[in-house]
Design a protein around this motif. Structure first.
Motif, PDB file in Angstrom:
ATOM      1  N   GLY A 286     -65.616  35.316 -47.356  1.00  0.00           N
ATOM      2  CA  GLY A 286     -66.678  35.761 -46.459  1.00  0.00           C
ATOM      3  C   GLY A 286     -66.209  35.743 -45.020  1.00  0.00           C
ATOM      4  O   GLY A 286     -65.712  34.729 -44.532  1.00  0.00           O
ATOM      5  N   LEU A 287     -66.366  36.875 -44.331  1.00  0.00           N
ATOM      6  CA  LEU A 287     -65.918  36.998 -42.942  1.00  0.00           C
ATOM      7  C   LEU A 287     -67.062  36.951 -41.939  1.00  0.00           C
ATOM      8  O   LEU A 287     -66.820  36.892 -40.738  1.00  0.00           O
ATOM      9  CB  LEU A 287     -65.132  38.302 -42.766  1.00  0.00           C
ATOM     10  N   GLU A 288     -68.303  36.991 -42.441  1.00  0.00           N
ATOM     11  CA  GLU A 288     -69.464  36.933 -41.553  1.00  0.00           C
ATOM     12  C   GLU A 288     -70.699  36.533 -42.335  1.00  0.00           C
ATOM     13  O   GLU A 288     -70.678  36.470 -43.562  1.00  0.00           O
ATOM     14  CB  GLU A 288     -69.689  38.293 -40.879  1.00  0.00           C
ATOM     15  N   GLY A 289     -71.762  36.255 -41.626  1.00  0.00           N
ATOM     16  CA  GLY A 289     -73.036  35.939 -42.263  1.00  0.00           C
ATOM     17  C   GLY A 289     -73.052  34.597 -42.974  1.00  0.00           C
ATOM     18  O   GLY A 289     -72.258  33.700 -42.686  1.00  0.00           O
TER      19      GLY A 289
ATOM     20  N   LEU B 142     -69.741  33.089 -44.495  1.00  0.00           N
ATOM     21  CA  LEU B 142     -68.594  32.952 -43.599  1.00  0.00           C
ATOM     22  C   LEU B 142     -67.709  31.788 -44.037  1.00  0.00           C
ATOM     23  O   LEU B 142     -68.169  30.655 -44.177  1.00  0.00           O
ATOM     24  CB  LEU B 142     -69.065  32.721 -42.162  1.00  0.00           C
TER      25      LEU B 142
END
Length: 92
Positions: free
Chosen positions: A20-23, A26
């Motif tokens: 996960g790179l965001e939200g 992450l």
């Protein structure tokens, strides 16, 4: 090399970890759950996470906006986003 595994007739998961790179995900490692018909990601299986999401590790988590629900007594299909799901506490 990734391997596609069947969860149901309509949902599969890829045997390759995503990060996960965001939200909310992450920094989490997870397996994506994919709809066989439309090829959209409809949820995930959390592999590793921060402590606040640890209770979800290994569970099948579906995105509410991506699923349909069937009411047996009424014999109707509705989008899950139209349904109010009561909060659930996960216990170990």
């Amino acid at each position: 090399v990734s391997l596609s595994l069947e969860v149901t007739d309509e949902v599969t998961w890829e045997d390759s970890l995503m990060i996960g790179l965001e939200g909310a995900l992450l920094g989490c490692a997870y397996y994506a759950l994919t709809c066989r018909s439309c090829r959209m990601i409809v949820g995930f299986i959390l592999y590793s996470s921060a402590r606040d999401l640890a209770s979800l590790r290994g569970l099948f988590c579906f995105f509410k906006d991506s699923i349909l629900c069937y009411f047996l007594k009424r014999q109707i299909i509705v989008e899950a986003s139209e349904i109010i799901f009561p909060p659930v506490t996960l216990k170990e």
